[in-house]
Design a protein around this motif. Structure first.
Motif, PDB file in Angstrom:
ATOM      1  N   THR A 180       0.918  -1.357   0.043  1.00  0.00           N
ATOM      2  CA  THR A 180       0.044   0.132   0.059  1.00  0.00           C
ATOM      3  C   THR A 180       0.964   1.127   0.021  1.00  0.00           C
ATOM      4  OG1 THR A 180      -1.730  -1.113   1.254  1.00  0.00           O
ATOM      5  CG2 THR A 180      -1.706   1.417   1.249  1.00  0.00           C
ATOM      6  N   LEU A 181       2.034   1.349   0.861  1.00  0.00           N
ATOM      7  CA  LEU A 181       2.725   2.338   0.960  1.00  0.00           C
ATOM      8  C   LEU A 181       3.595   2.710  -0.287  1.00  0.00           C
ATOM      9  CD1 LEU A 181       4.002   2.284   4.679  1.00  0.00           C
ATOM     10  CD2 LEU A 181       1.968   3.561   3.609  1.00  0.00           C
ATOM     11  N   CYS A 184       1.862   4.292  -2.851  1.00  0.00           N
ATOM     12  CA  CYS A 184       1.668   5.563  -2.836  1.00  0.00           C
ATOM     13  C   CYS A 184       2.956   6.362  -3.372  1.00  0.00           C
ATOM     14  CB  CYS A 184       1.187   6.182  -1.396  1.00  0.00           C
ATOM     15  SG  CYS A 184      -0.279   5.274  -0.765  1.00  0.00           S
ATOM     16  N   LYS A 198       8.312   5.853   2.323  1.00  0.00           N
ATOM     17  CA  LYS A 198       7.087   4.891   2.581  1.00  0.00           C
ATOM     18  C   LYS A 198       6.074   5.850   3.265  1.00  0.00           C
ATOM     19  CE  LYS A 198       8.644   0.187   2.232  1.00  0.00           C
ATOM     20  NZ  LYS A 198      10.128   0.444   2.728  1.00  0.00           N
ATOM     21  N   GLN A 199       6.519   6.322   4.474  1.00  0.00           N
ATOM     22  CA  GLN A 199       5.882   7.341   5.234  1.00  0.00           C
ATOM     23  C   GLN A 199       5.539   8.574   4.446  1.00  0.00           C
ATOM     24  OE1 GLN A 199       7.221   7.447   9.447  1.00  0.00           O
ATOM     25  NE2 GLN A 199       6.482   9.606   9.296  1.00  0.00           N
ATOM     26  N   ALA A 202       2.759   7.987   1.907  1.00  0.00           N
ATOM     27  CA  ALA A 202       1.304   8.120   2.349  1.00  0.00           C
ATOM     28  C   ALA A 202       0.929   9.353   2.764  1.00  0.00           C
ATOM     29  CB  ALA A 202       1.261   6.884   3.795  1.00  0.00           C
ATOM     30  N   VAL A 217      -4.754   3.726   2.968  1.00  0.00           N
ATOM     31  CA  VAL A 217      -3.656   4.501   3.091  1.00  0.00           C
ATOM     32  C   VAL A 217      -3.496   4.651   4.600  1.00  0.00           C
ATOM     33  CG1 VAL A 217      -2.069   6.508   2.566  1.00  0.00           C
ATOM     34  CG2 VAL A 217      -3.583   5.309   0.901  1.00  0.00           C
ATOM     35  N   LEU A 221      -0.444   3.383   6.998  1.00  0.00           N
ATOM     36  CA  LEU A 221       0.439   4.217   7.641  1.00  0.00           C
ATOM     37  C   LEU A 221       0.375   4.265   9.298  1.00  0.00           C
ATOM     38  CD1 LEU A 221       2.182   6.875   7.716  1.00  0.00           C
ATOM     39  CD2 LEU A 221       0.277   8.146   7.564  1.00  0.00           C
TER      40      LEU A 221
END
Length: 255
Positions: A180-181, A184, A198-199, A202, A217, A221
């Protein structure tokens, strides 16, 4: 810096093993980008050498690396060794002369000699690693990053990160947080040319995606930054991956 003792010992190991052959040791990934989670992140390291080490040097290096990996965070150490010629000018897919991550631990233990002789080739992921290094990486030892790493062509970086999410509709069911991340941050690059963690990916998605696509998302996160698990419903997770891949492919085709 968190895990500095392990990183310092890794750097010293490179210095002692490769000696004058060593160009530099560099940190990339979540620790370099300020979003490290000990339960869910690995230590990402890249070693650059002037020429390929001997099999004996590789074996000695690997034997000393395993105790360090055992002391590392849950996901361990992921590292690659590349030659100067592979990264300046940048080659794609990028040649490497040795690689290690915990997924290869049993293979090395079962056949150490075969491992150091055979663990070489090309790795598309190195385009992503080197892009992050040039923008956000940390030099641990040796020559400055701009002197060692040539510019990574946009097409190479985009192909690298697209390969990483190409199986997202299936992969999101087995590793929902990572996928998912990652979707994004890949979309953030495809749309805006942003190289994000990754953070950060998101956070970008929560600002820019349609409201009805933001729930997974937010869940990912929260799981990434805490100890909470993420257990999405299969159909909704697959639908999210399909939507994101469609957006990514559309923007990639436009570029």
């Amino acid at each position: 810096m968190q895990y500095r003792p392990i990183i310092d010992r890794f750097t010293q190991l490179c210095r002692e093993t490769f000696s004058t052959r060593l160009t530099g040791v560099y940190l990339h990934g979540s620790l370099a980008m300020g979003c490290f989670n000990p339960a869910k992140s690995d230590l990402d390291l890249l070693v650059v050498v002037k020429s390929e080490p001997t099999d004996g040097q590789k074996l000695a290096f690997m034997q000393a690396l395993l105790p360090l990996n055992a002391e590392a965070p849950a996901k361990g150490i992921e590292m690659s060794i590349v030659t100067e010629a592979a990264v300046k000018p940048f080659q794609y897919p990028t040649p490497f002369v040795l690689h290690f991550s915990p997924m290869h631990l049993d293979r090395f233990r079962q056949d150490p000699i075969g491992y150091v002789q055979q663990m070489k080739g090309t790795d598309p992921d190195l385009a992503a690693h080197c892009t992050v290094l040039r923008q956000r990486g940390i030099r641990l030892l040796g020559a400055p990053i701009p002197e060692v790493f040539g510019e990574v062509p946009r097409a190479a970086y985009l192909d690298s990160i697209l390969q990483d999410v190409s199986g997202a509709e299936a992969d999101i069911l087995t590793d929902p947080v990572y996928m998912t991340l990652n979707l994004c941050r890949v979309l953030a690059y495809a749309r805006e040319g942003l190289v994000l963690s990754k953070q950060e990916g998101a956070q970008w998605a929560l600002r820019t995606l349609p409201e009805d696509e933001r729930t997974p998302v937010q869940q990912a996160l929260e799981a990434y930054t805490t100890d909470r698990p993420m257990q999405p419903e299969a159909a909704s997770a697959t639908a999210f991956a399909r939507y994101m891949l469609g957006q990514i492919r559309q923007k990639a085709a436009d570029n």
